[in-house]
Design a protein around this motif. Structure first.
Motif, PDB file in Angstrom:
ATOM      1  N   PHE A   1       0.560   7.409  -6.072  1.00  0.00           N
ATOM      2  CA  PHE A   1      -0.372   8.528  -5.960  1.00  0.00           C
ATOM      3  C   PHE A   1       0.392   9.852  -5.866  1.00  0.00           C
ATOM      4  O   PHE A   1       0.090  10.820  -6.561  1.00  0.00           O
ATOM      5  CB  PHE A   1      -1.285   8.358  -4.739  1.00  0.00           C
ATOM      6  N   LEU A   2       1.414   9.894  -5.007  1.00  0.00           N
ATOM      7  CA  LEU A   2       2.156  11.147  -4.798  1.00  0.00           C
ATOM      8  C   LEU A   2       2.813  11.603  -6.103  1.00  0.00           C
ATOM      9  O   LEU A   2       2.789  12.795  -6.443  1.00  0.00           O
ATOM     10  CB  LEU A   2       3.201  10.962  -3.691  1.00  0.00           C
ATOM     11  N   ALA A   3       3.352  10.639  -6.855  1.00  0.00           N
ATOM     12  CA  ALA A   3       3.988  10.987  -8.131  1.00  0.00           C
ATOM     13  C   ALA A   3       2.940  11.489  -9.122  1.00  0.00           C
ATOM     14  O   ALA A   3       3.148  12.494  -9.816  1.00  0.00           O
ATOM     15  CB  ALA A   3       4.720   9.765  -8.692  1.00  0.00           C
ATOM     16  N   ALA A   4       1.791  10.814  -9.160  1.00  0.00           N
ATOM     17  CA  ALA A   4       0.744  11.200 -10.112  1.00  0.00           C
ATOM     18  C   ALA A   4       0.183  12.578  -9.767  1.00  0.00           C
ATOM     19  O   ALA A   4      -0.147  13.369 -10.651  1.00  0.00           O
ATOM     20  CB  ALA A   4      -0.369  10.151 -10.111  1.00  0.00           C
ATOM     21  N   ARG A   5       0.095  12.852  -8.470  1.00  0.00           N
ATOM     22  CA  ARG A   5      -0.430  14.161  -8.055  1.00  0.00           C
ATOM     23  C   ARG A   5       0.492  15.286  -8.552  1.00  0.00           C
ATOM     24  O   ARG A   5       0.028  16.315  -9.034  1.00  0.00           O
ATOM     25  CB  ARG A   5      -0.557  14.203  -6.532  1.00  0.00           C
TER      26      ARG A   5
ATOM     27  N   GLU B   1      -0.715   2.129 -15.706  1.00  0.00           N
ATOM     28  CA  GLU B   1       0.276   1.107 -16.073  1.00  0.00           C
ATOM     29  C   GLU B   1       1.183   0.768 -14.881  1.00  0.00           C
ATOM     30  O   GLU B   1       1.530  -0.389 -14.665  1.00  0.00           O
ATOM     31  CB  GLU B   1       1.120   1.567 -17.274  1.00  0.00           C
ATOM     32  N   ALA B   2       1.530   1.794 -14.105  1.00  0.00           N
ATOM     33  CA  ALA B   2       2.376   1.551 -12.929  1.00  0.00           C
ATOM     34  C   ALA B   2       1.621   0.706 -11.907  1.00  0.00           C
ATOM     35  O   ALA B   2       2.180  -0.204 -11.284  1.00  0.00           O
ATOM     36  CB  ALA B   2       2.806   2.887 -12.322  1.00  0.00           C
TER      37      ALA B   2
ATOM     38  N   ARG C   1       0.825  -1.211   0.000  1.00  0.00           N
ATOM     39  CA  ARG C   1       0.000   0.000   0.000  1.00  0.00           C
ATOM     40  C   ARG C   1       0.861   1.264   0.000  1.00  0.00           C
ATOM     41  O   ARG C   1       0.516   2.261  -0.622  1.00  0.00           O
ATOM     42  CB  ARG C   1      -0.945  -0.017   1.200  1.00  0.00           C
ATOM     43  N   GLU C   2       1.984   1.181   0.708  1.00  0.00           N
ATOM     44  CA  GLU C   2       2.895   2.348   0.691  1.00  0.00           C
ATOM     45  C   GLU C   2       3.416   2.598  -0.723  1.00  0.00           C
ATOM     46  O   GLU C   2       3.572   3.741  -1.147  1.00  0.00           O
ATOM     47  CB  GLU C   2       4.057   2.123   1.672  1.00  0.00           C
ATOM     48  N   ARG C   3       3.625   1.509  -1.449  1.00  0.00           N
ATOM     49  CA  ARG C   3       4.111   1.690  -2.830  1.00  0.00           C
ATOM     50  C   ARG C   3       2.996   2.295  -3.704  1.00  0.00           C
ATOM     51  O   ARG C   3       3.264   3.109  -4.574  1.00  0.00           O
ATOM     52  CB  ARG C   3       4.611   0.349  -3.387  1.00  0.00           C
ATOM     53  N   VAL C   4       1.761   1.901  -3.416  1.00  0.00           N
ATOM     54  CA  VAL C   4       0.647   2.507  -4.164  1.00  0.00           C
ATOM     55  C   VAL C   4       0.552   4.000  -3.821  1.00  0.00           C
ATOM     56  O   VAL C   4       0.346   4.842  -4.695  1.00  0.00           O
ATOM     57  CB  VAL C   4      -0.692   1.790  -3.854  1.00  0.00           C
ATOM     58  N   ARG C   5       0.748   4.304  -2.541  1.00  0.00           N
ATOM     59  CA  ARG C   5       0.680   5.722  -2.154  1.00  0.00           C
ATOM     60  C   ARG C   5       1.789   6.522  -2.836  1.00  0.00           C
ATOM     61  O   ARG C   5       1.592   7.664  -3.248  1.00  0.00           O
ATOM     62  CB  ARG C   5       0.751   5.897  -0.645  1.00  0.00           C
TER      63      ARG C   5
ATOM     64  N   ALA D   1       0.530  -6.829 -10.495  1.00  0.00           N
ATOM     65  CA  ALA D   1       0.633  -7.962 -11.426  1.00  0.00           C
ATOM     66  C   ALA D   1      -0.659  -8.180 -12.210  1.00  0.00           C
ATOM     67  O   ALA D   1      -1.115  -9.316 -12.404  1.00  0.00           O
ATOM     68  CB  ALA D   1       1.038  -9.235 -10.674  1.00  0.00           C
ATOM     69  N   ILE D   2      -1.236  -7.094 -12.665  1.00  0.00           N
ATOM     70  CA  ILE D   2      -2.483  -7.178 -13.444  1.00  0.00           C
ATOM     71  C   ILE D   2      -2.115  -7.421 -14.914  1.00  0.00           C
ATOM     72  O   ILE D   2      -1.322  -6.667 -15.489  1.00  0.00           O
ATOM     73  CB  ILE D   2      -3.294  -5.862 -13.298  1.00  0.00           C
ATOM     74  N   PRO D   3      -2.697  -8.465 -15.534  1.00  0.00           N
ATOM     75  CA  PRO D   3      -2.318  -8.771 -16.918  1.00  0.00           C
ATOM     76  C   PRO D   3      -2.761  -7.682 -17.904  1.00  0.00           C
ATOM     77  O   PRO D   3      -3.623  -6.865 -17.586  1.00  0.00           O
ATOM     78  CB  PRO D   3      -3.053 -10.087 -17.220  1.00  0.00           C
ATOM     79  N   ASP D   4      -2.166  -7.729 -19.102  1.00  0.00           N
ATOM     80  CA  ASP D   4      -2.417  -6.697 -20.117  1.00  0.00           C
ATOM     81  C   ASP D   4      -3.890  -6.502 -20.442  1.00  0.00           C
ATOM     82  O   ASP D   4      -4.358  -5.384 -20.632  1.00  0.00           O
ATOM     83  CB  ASP D   4      -1.693  -7.067 -21.430  1.00  0.00           C
ATOM     84  N   HIS D   5      -4.626  -7.629 -20.552  1.00  0.00           N
ATOM     85  CA  HIS D   5      -6.010  -7.530 -21.032  1.00  0.00           C
ATOM     86  C   HIS D   5      -6.982  -7.114 -19.911  1.00  0.00           C
ATOM     87  O   HIS D   5      -8.185  -7.066 -20.132  1.00  0.00           O
ATOM     88  CB  HIS D   5      -6.460  -8.865 -21.637  1.00  0.00           C
TER      89      HIS D   5
END
Ligand code: FMN
Length: 299
Positions: free
Chosen positions: A82-86, A170-171, A75-79, A177-181
Motif C-alpha cells: 500500500f505504501l509503495a502504491a500510494r 500483481e504484487a 499484513r505488514e507486507r500488504v501494508r 499466491a493467487i493464480p493467474d486466472h
C-alpha cells in the motif's frame, strides 16, 4: 438460514425490517481508523461470508473466493505494498490536493482484526459463459456485489470494513499466491470499531462531497431531461441536518454483538413512507445533496 428470514411476505418487509435495511445502507462507512483490538467471532464472520455468498452473480457463476488473512507479518507486507502504491499514485493527484492526500488515512490493514481478500475466478464458468459472451467482465461486477453484501451485513453486525484499492494487483497476487486466472477484487480491513462516522471520511476532510442525486437522474436517454416530479421527491428525501459526527456502536439498534441502546428518536424517522420534511431541510438537502442517517428530520 432461519425460517423467519425466508418466509414469504406478500408486500415487502414490515416497517421495522425495511428501516433496518435502509439503516444499514445509510450508515455503512468505509472504516480506516477506529478499529478496536478485539477479535471477531467466527460466528459473526461466518454470517458475513454467507451474506456475501448470497450475492447475485452472472449465470449464477459465484466466481468469488474469500481469503482470510490473520497473520500480522503477511499484513505488514500488504501494508508495504500500500505504501509503495500510494507513492506511485501521488503524482497523479492534482498538485493542490497532494498535501491533503498524504494526510488522509487510507487503510487499516494492521490495526483491524483481520483482512479479507475477495477474489474473482474468471474461469469458474468455463465453457458455459451464460451472460458473459458479450460482456465477459460481468464476473467482476458479480464479485463486487458480494463485496457490498459483506459490507452491509458487517454494518448491521457492528463490524467496520475498509476497502483498500491502493495496491498493485500483481504484487498482491504474488504475496497471496493467487493464480493467474483469478483477479483480486477487494482487499478489506475488517474489525470491531469504536465508532462509525456519520459521513464519509473524504467528505469530512474536504476531499469530496456527495453529489446531488436529482442531478444524476436522466430521462429516457443519457442527458435526457424530465422526471421533474421524481427529482423533487428525491430531493425531499435526500435531506441533511445536524447529524452527530459519529455513531458509536452503542447507538446501534441492529448489531447484537455490541452493547445496544434504543436508537435516537430521529432514527425511527427513517421510515421512508412516513417522511414529511420542512422546507428548510428540503432546501438544505437539495443544496448539500447529502443524506446521512440518522439525519433525516421529521416535521
Ligand atoms: C472500489 C473501492 C475502492 C476503494 N478504495 C479505497 C482505498 O484504497 N482507501 C480508502 O481509504 N478508501 C477506499 N474506498 C472507500 C471510499 O473512499 C469510500 O467508499 C467513499 O469515500 C465513501 O465513503 P463511505 O464508504 O464511508 O460512504 C474504496 C471504495 C470502493 C468502492
Amino acid at each position: 438460514m432461519p425460517e423467519h428470514m425466508t418466509a414469504a411476505i406478500d408486500d415487502g418487509f414490515d416497517q421495522n425490517a425495511r428501516d433496518a435495511v435502509y439503516r444499514a445502507m445509510f450508515t455503512r462507512r468505509d472504516v480506516r481508523s477506529h478499529f478496536l483490538p478485539t477479535a471477531i467471532d467466527d460466528d459473526v464472520l461466518a454470517r458475513l461470508l454467507l451474506a456475501a455468498h448470497h450475492a447475485p452473480s452472472v449465470g449464477f457463476m459465484q466466481p468469488w473466493n474469500f481469503i482470510v488473512i490473520r497473520d500480522i507479518e503477511r499484513r505488514e507486507r500488504v501494508r508495504d505494498l500500500f505504501l509503495a502504491a500510494r507513492e506511485q499514485e501521488l503524482p497523479a493527484i492534482e498538485a493542490e490536493k497532494q498535501a491533503l492526500y498524504r494526510k488522509l488515512k487510507l487503510e487499516g490493514i494492521c490495526e483491524s482484526a483481520l483482512n479479507i481478500c475477495i477474489t474473482c475466478d474468471r474461469q469458474r464458468s468455463k465453457g458455459s459463459p451464460l451472460g458473459r459472451w458479450h460482456n465477459p467482465e460481468m464476473d467482476l461486477y458479480s464479485t463486487v456485489c458480494a463485496v457490498q453484501n459483506f459490507w452491509l451485513a458487517a454494518r448491521a453486525e457492528g463490524v467496520g470494513v475498509g476497502w483498500v484499492s491502493i495496491i498493485e494487483a500483481e504484487a498482491l497476487k504474488r504475496l497471496l499466491a493467487i493464480p493467474d486466472h483469478v483477479t483480486p477484487i477487494a482487499y478489506l480491513c475488517v474489525g470491531r470499531v469504536s465508532e462509525f462516522a456519520s459521513k464519509p471520511d473524504l467528505e469530512t476532510h474536504g476531499w469530496g462531497r456527495r453529489l446531488p442525486l436529482p442531478e444524476l437522474i436522466m430521462s429516457e436517454t443519457f442527458s435526457g431531461e424530465g422526471e421533474t416530479q421524481l427529482k423533487s421527491t428525491v430531493a425531499r428525501l435526500n435531506t441533511v441536518s445536524a447529524a452527530p459526527d459519529t455513531i458509536r456502536p452503542a447507538d446501534q439498534g441492529v448489531a447484537p454483538a455490541v452493547p445496544q441502546r434504543e436508537p435516537p428518536k430521529e432514527a425511527s424517522a427513517l421510515s421512508l413512507s412516513s417522511l414529511n420534511f420542512d422546507d428548510a431541510s428540503v432546501n438544505r438537502a437539495s443544496q448539500a445533496g447529502s443524506g446521512t442517517w440518522p439525519a433525516m428530520v421529521l416535521k
